[in-house]
Motif scaffolding. Structure first.
Motif, PDB file in Angstrom:
ATOM      1  N   ILE A 281       0.849  -1.192   0.000  1.00 53.88           N
ATOM      2  CA  ILE A 281       0.000   0.000   0.000  1.00 53.88           C
ATOM      3  C   ILE A 281       0.889   1.249   0.000  1.00 53.88           C
ATOM      4  N   ASP A 282       0.420   2.253  -0.694  1.00 51.47           N
ATOM      5  CA  ASP A 282       1.126   3.525  -0.818  1.00 51.47           C
ATOM      6  C   ASP A 282       0.687   4.437   0.328  1.00 51.47           C
ATOM      7  N   LEU A 283       1.536   4.558   1.344  1.00 55.73           N
ATOM      8  CA  LEU A 283       1.158   5.321   2.533  1.00 55.73           C
ATOM      9  C   LEU A 283       1.104   6.820   2.282  1.00 55.73           C
ATOM     10  N   SER A 284       1.527   7.266   1.111  1.00 53.13           N
ATOM     11  CA  SER A 284       1.338   8.671   0.776  1.00 53.13           C
ATOM     12  C   SER A 284      -0.118   8.951   0.403  1.00 53.13           C
ATOM     13  N   ARG A 285      -0.891   7.877   0.174  1.00 59.10           N
ATOM     14  CA  ARG A 285      -2.304   8.039  -0.179  1.00 59.10           C
ATOM     15  C   ARG A 285      -3.249   7.416   0.848  1.00 59.10           C
ATOM     16  N   VAL A 286      -2.709   6.862   1.920  1.00 63.12           N
ATOM     17  CA  VAL A 286      -3.510   6.267   2.997  1.00 63.12           C
ATOM     18  C   VAL A 286      -3.198   7.034   4.277  1.00 63.12           C
ATOM     19  N   HIS A 287      -4.221   7.625   4.876  1.00 65.71           N
ATOM     20  CA  HIS A 287      -4.008   8.567   5.977  1.00 65.71           C
ATOM     21  C   HIS A 287      -4.784   8.128   7.222  1.00 65.71           C
TER      22      HIS A 287
END
Length: 406
Positions: A281-287
């Motif tokens: 998962i791309d943590l720059s897009r999961v907050h």
């Protein structure tokens, strides 16, 4: 009228009815609870403090019951002080049976009607227990679950009346008990929780996270991020959602504690799932934004392009009602508490709680089919207007109280 409310965590489930009674005027309202910083106009707080705690020699399965009995004793002592020193005798007593606080109140105020909130009757062979194969029930759990109903059973054998907010919750109780429990559908403020698609036309900031108008926002809300509310299933759906929609952003609201179920062996459930998924998962897009102030929470729902609500067969969260009133496009779990609110294909999409593939399918369908999402939004709001009105709830609540007092 004179009202006595009892709940260890002020104001508990009684915030709206307390405000309603204060607006009516002419009432005297006393609330017995443990200490916290809460306060409401027109409500007199009276604090109790349990003096007995379970000891090392207490059987582990009895600790919850012992805590309940300690609360019952402390509340009765406090009520005795109200009656003997201040002359306070209520016309009705309203509280939550789950904490045991009402067990002895009838000894202090014999003949005063009691309206108790019955939230859930536990079963060792259905509903939440054994629902998720990832967390199989331990052999000793059946005996522990039976003991969790000790306060329920004591309360059901006391004089008085009961209420609960959903058919699902009432149906968890034995047949002989249901006639004692009135169905009182809880409502939300439809003027506060309402659609506003204009929110999507400008950047929105939630706890430091900025969502641009061109972003597709997927939202997930739970008091705590834990398996009972499907956090693990939702997280496992994210890799596919993020891979197929480069414009997707995800905001998860909730703390790192455990409201229901068990804690992980180490760390938090958020840490466990992040470790499992790693770079999938791309943590720059999961907050992960933690707890959110209520005004920002409403904006989050208004901005949401797909709102995911999952739960074990257990008590439904208030956030589901608020999401429907706000006109969210909902992806919900095909479990009894959600099915009482959401009709598949009409007011939302229902998917398997246990299937990240179905959850991802549901989210992607709503992100890609704007006409479907718009229709579900409209119908969710119409459903809320028809059956989730706070005004109707308070009117029905007041009518139930008056019937009981008479």
């Amino acid at each position: 009228m004179r009202y006595l409310f009892v709940h260890q965590n002020f104001p508990g489930q009684f915030l709206h009815i307390l405000r309603y009674l204060h607006r009516q005027g002419g009432h005297e309202i006393v609330f017995i609870s443990e200490a916290n910083e809460g306060a409401l106009p027109g409500v007199r707080r009276v604090i109790y403090k349990p003096t007995r705690q379970p000891g090392d020699t207490t059987h582990p399965s009895l600790r919850e019951l012992e805590l309940a009995l300690g609360r019952a004793e402390a509340v009765a002592r406090t009520a005795n002080t109200l009656r003997n020193n201040l002359g306070y005798v209520p016309d009705v007593i309203i509280g939550h049976h789950g904490w045991g606080e009402l067990l002895n109140i009838g000894d202090v105020y014999p003949g005063v009607p009691v309206l108790g909130y019955f939230e859930f009757f536990y079963h060792a062979d259905r509903y939440d227990v054994g629902f998720d194969p990832e967390f199989p029930a331990r052999p000793e759990l059946a005996a522990q679950v039976r003991l969790k109903n000790a306060v329920n059973l004591l309360a059901l054998n006391l004089p008085g009346f009961g209420q609960t907010p959903t058919e699902f919750q009432r149906n968890t109780y034995p047949d002989w008990a249901r006639r004692r429990i009135a169905l009182l559908h809880e409502g939300v403020d439809l003027d506060l929780c309402k659609p506003d698609r204009q929110v999507a036309r400008k950047p929105v900031e939630i706890n430091g996270v900025v969502i641009a108008p061109q972003d597709k926002l997927v939202t997930f809300v739970s008091r705590d991020l834990e398996p009972y509310r499907g956090f693990h299933s939702f997280m496992r759906a994210l890799p596919r959602i993020l891979d197929e929609r480069a414009d997707a952003r995800v905001i998860l609201v909730g703390g790192d504690g455990v409201s229901y179920g068990t804690r992980p062996a180490a760390g938090t459930w958020r840490e466990v799932m992040l470790q499992e998924l790693g770079d999938r998962i791309d943590l720059s897009r999961v907050h992960f934004v933690g707890k959110v102030e209520y005004a920002r929470f409403r904006v989050l729902l208004q901005r949401s392009d797909a709102h995911v609500y999952l739960t074990y067969p257990f008590v439904a969260s208030w956030s589901l009602r608020e999401a429907m009133a706000t006109g969210c496009a909902i992806v919900g779990s095909r479990t009894a508490p959600v099915e009482e609110f959401v009709e598949d294909g009409r007011t939302g999409r229902l998917v398997s709680f246990l299937s990240p593939v179905e959850i991802a399918d549901g989210v992607l369908e709503l992100l890609e089919d704007r006409k479907l999402a718009q229709r579900l939004r409209k119908n969710a709001r119409l459903k809320a207007e028809a059956s989730l009105s706070l005004d109707d709830y308070l009117h029905n609540y007041d009518a139930l109280i008056q019937d009981i007092v008479k």
